[in-house]
Design a protein around this motif. Structure first.
Motif, PDB file in Angstrom:
ATOM      1  N   LEU A   1       9.932   2.021  -0.088  1.00 41.44           N
ATOM      2  CA  LEU A   1       8.915   2.267   0.927  1.00 41.44           C
ATOM      3  C   LEU A   1       7.793   1.239   0.858  1.00 41.44           C
ATOM      4  O   LEU A   1       7.290   0.771   1.881  1.00 41.44           O
ATOM      5  CB  LEU A   1       8.335   3.676   0.767  1.00 41.44           C
ATOM      6  CG  LEU A   1       9.244   4.833   1.181  1.00 41.44           C
ATOM      7  CD1 LEU A   1       8.656   6.160   0.714  1.00 41.44           C
ATOM      8  CD2 LEU A   1       9.450   4.849   2.691  1.00 41.44           C
ATOM      9  N   MET A   2       7.409   0.863  -0.354  1.00 38.57           N
ATOM     10  CA  MET A   2       6.292  -0.062  -0.517  1.00 38.57           C
ATOM     11  C   MET A   2       6.692  -1.512  -0.273  1.00 38.57           C
ATOM     12  O   MET A   2       5.848  -2.339   0.089  1.00 38.57           O
ATOM     13  CB  MET A   2       5.693   0.090  -1.916  1.00 38.57           C
ATOM     14  CG  MET A   2       5.084   1.459  -2.165  1.00 38.57           C
ATOM     15  SD  MET A   2       4.254   1.621  -3.763  1.00 38.57           S
ATOM     16  CE  MET A   2       2.759   0.658  -3.469  1.00 38.57           C
ATOM     17  N   ARG A   3       7.981  -1.824  -0.438  1.00 36.88           N
ATOM     18  CA  ARG A   3       8.406  -3.220  -0.362  1.00 36.88           C
ATOM     19  C   ARG A   3       9.256  -3.560   0.858  1.00 36.88           C
ATOM     20  O   ARG A   3       9.512  -4.741   1.112  1.00 36.88           O
ATOM     21  CB  ARG A   3       9.176  -3.587  -1.639  1.00 36.88           C
ATOM     22  CG  ARG A   3       8.324  -3.515  -2.889  1.00 36.88           C
ATOM     23  CD  ARG A   3       9.108  -3.874  -4.142  1.00 36.88           C
ATOM     24  NE  ARG A   3       8.302  -3.724  -5.337  1.00 36.88           N
ATOM     25  CZ  ARG A   3       7.429  -4.622  -5.783  1.00 36.88           C
ATOM     26  NH1 ARG A   3       7.263  -5.757  -5.124  1.00 36.88           N
ATOM     27  NH2 ARG A   3       6.724  -4.406  -6.882  1.00 36.88           N
TER      28      ARG A   3
ATOM     29  N   PRO B   1       6.609  -2.406   8.727  1.00 35.26           N
ATOM     30  CA  PRO B   1       5.666  -1.295   8.559  1.00 35.26           C
ATOM     31  C   PRO B   1       6.353   0.065   8.529  1.00 35.26           C
ATOM     32  O   PRO B   1       7.288   0.317   9.286  1.00 35.26           O
ATOM     33  CB  PRO B   1       4.735  -1.426   9.768  1.00 35.26           C
ATOM     34  CG  PRO B   1       5.491  -2.237  10.762  1.00 35.26           C
ATOM     35  CD  PRO B   1       6.390  -3.143   9.984  1.00 35.26           C
ATOM     36  N   VAL B   2       5.857   0.935   7.642  1.00 35.28           N
ATOM     37  CA  VAL B   2       6.358   2.302   7.518  1.00 35.28           C
ATOM     38  C   VAL B   2       5.198   3.254   7.782  1.00 35.28           C
ATOM     39  O   VAL B   2       4.150   3.166   7.137  1.00 35.28           O
ATOM     40  CB  VAL B   2       6.945   2.574   6.119  1.00 35.28           C
ATOM     41  CG1 VAL B   2       7.509   3.999   6.056  1.00 35.28           C
ATOM     42  CG2 VAL B   2       8.025   1.561   5.775  1.00 35.28           C
ATOM     43  N   VAL B   3       5.389   4.162   8.724  1.00 32.18           N
ATOM     44  CA  VAL B   3       4.354   5.122   9.105  1.00 32.18           C
ATOM     45  C   VAL B   3       4.818   6.521   8.725  1.00 32.18           C
ATOM     46  O   VAL B   3       5.907   6.945   9.109  1.00 32.18           O
ATOM     47  CB  VAL B   3       4.069   5.069  10.623  1.00 32.18           C
ATOM     48  CG1 VAL B   3       2.911   5.998  10.984  1.00 32.18           C
ATOM     49  CG2 VAL B   3       3.769   3.637  11.065  1.00 32.18           C
TER      50      VAL B   3
ATOM     51  N   ALA C   1       3.192   6.174  -0.457  1.00 32.78           N
ATOM     52  CA  ALA C   1       3.913   4.907  -0.575  1.00 32.78           C
ATOM     53  C   ALA C   1       4.140   4.233   0.771  1.00 32.78           C
ATOM     54  O   ALA C   1       4.564   3.073   0.819  1.00 32.78           O
ATOM     55  CB  ALA C   1       5.251   5.122  -1.276  1.00 32.78           C
ATOM     56  N   THR C   2       3.867   4.933   1.867  1.00 30.81           N
ATOM     57  CA  THR C   2       4.009   4.321   3.184  1.00 30.81           C
ATOM     58  C   THR C   2       2.770   3.483   3.497  1.00 30.81           C
ATOM     59  O   THR C   2       1.794   3.480   2.750  1.00 30.81           O
ATOM     60  CB  THR C   2       4.229   5.381   4.278  1.00 30.81           C
ATOM     61  OG1 THR C   2       3.046   6.196   4.396  1.00 30.81           O
ATOM     62  CG2 THR C   2       5.421   6.269   3.949  1.00 30.81           C
ATOM     63  N   ASP C   3       2.793   2.797   4.625  1.00 30.34           N
ATOM     64  CA  ASP C   3       1.700   1.888   4.964  1.00 30.34           C
ATOM     65  C   ASP C   3       0.576   2.562   5.739  1.00 30.34           C
ATOM     66  O   ASP C   3      -0.603   2.246   5.545  1.00 30.34           O
ATOM     67  CB  ASP C   3       2.249   0.717   5.788  1.00 30.34           C
ATOM     68  CG  ASP C   3       3.328  -0.037   5.038  1.00 30.34           C
ATOM     69  OD1 ASP C   3       3.060  -0.464   3.901  1.00 30.34           O
ATOM     70  OD2 ASP C   3       4.440  -0.189   5.575  1.00 30.34           O
TER      71      ASP C   3
END
Length: 256
Positions: free
Chosen positions: A89-91, A95-97, A114-116
């Motif tokens: 999730l972090m890498r 973008p992750v919402v 861990a999401t953005d």
């Protein structure tokens, strides 16, 4: 399947799907989530990701029942599977919402962190519940929390395990927005679609820089930043952005 995927154009919606137990994370769900995130990471058609839960909860954390009686090797495998999800999730270079639709507790709280970007419904709640059952936080909770809100607040949440409402989480700087529950899905999908049509190659590079900024001194960080900027300057999106600026029009980014 305990993890589902929906596609909305360039946006992938990842759904934790075990609503009977508030989407608790057993080994099966951890492995399915990691597998899907790995695939989405390299899928050029997907340029933004949404993470949410089925039913009334986002994620209740680890499935306590399925870990009873496990030996150290099995427990380590469970933890490693959760760590892989956090790392992905972090890498993941897009973008992750998070769309936190209900309780996000324990490792479920960690997944959201861990999401953005985190959107929460006005019915969402958050807790580092580990201390309530005599455990230390896992899935990177202390690592992320202490950097987001500082040690004093992070320690309070960890030691007390108290449940905080979405509005308090917003005031603490843990999440980005609170929206009415009925509007959460549409609000997140609209926001993710906007990101998906942006310069997603640059977003991916920026995500890596945020991680580097947490570990390196300024001199080292600036070297990494310089390298990233040179990469960005050789993307099609950069050329399109400059052309659009000079031609006084909206850019049409492709994520390349």
């Amino acid at each position: 399947m305990k993890v589902l995927e929906e596609r909305h154009g360039p946006v992938a919606k990842v759904i934790l799907n075990w609503p009977e137990v508030m989407n608790a994370l057993d080994m099966e769900m951890r492995l399915e989530l990691a597998q899907l995130l790995r695939r989405l990471s390299s899928d050029e058609e997907i340029r933004a990701v949404i993470l949410t839960g089925a039913g009334k909860a986002f994620c209740a954390g680890g499935d306590i029942r399925s870990q009873q009686g496990l030996g150290i090797p099995q427990l380590r495998k469970r933890l490693d599977a959760a760590y892989e999800c956090i790392n992905l999730l972090m890498r993941i270079p897009k973008p992750v919402v998070a769309a936190v639709n209900g309780p996000a507790v324990g490792a479920g709280f960690s997944l959201a962190l861990a999401t953005d970007i985190i959107f929460a419904s006005d019915k969402a709640k958050f807790s580092q519940v580990f201390s309530k059952i005599g455990l230390v936080p896992d899935a990177g909770s202390i690592y992320i929390l202490s950097r987001m809100i500082g040690l004093p607040k992070a320690k309070e949440l960890v030691f007390t395990g108290r449940m905080i409402e979405a509005r308090e989480a917003l005031e603490m700087g843990l999440i980005n927005r609170v929206v009415p529950a009925a509007e959460l899905n549409s609000a997140v999908l609209s926001f993710a679609a906007e990101l998906a049509h942006g310069p997603t190659a640059a977003y991916g590079l920026a995500k890596q820089l945020f991680l580097q900024a947490q570990h390196n001194d300024l001199e080292t960080f600036l070297k990494v930043e310089s390298y990233s900027q040179i990469i960005a300057m050789h993307t099609r999106d950069y050329k399109e952005g400059v052309s659009a600026f000079l031609e006084k029009r909206q850019p049409r980014f492709t994520g390349q």
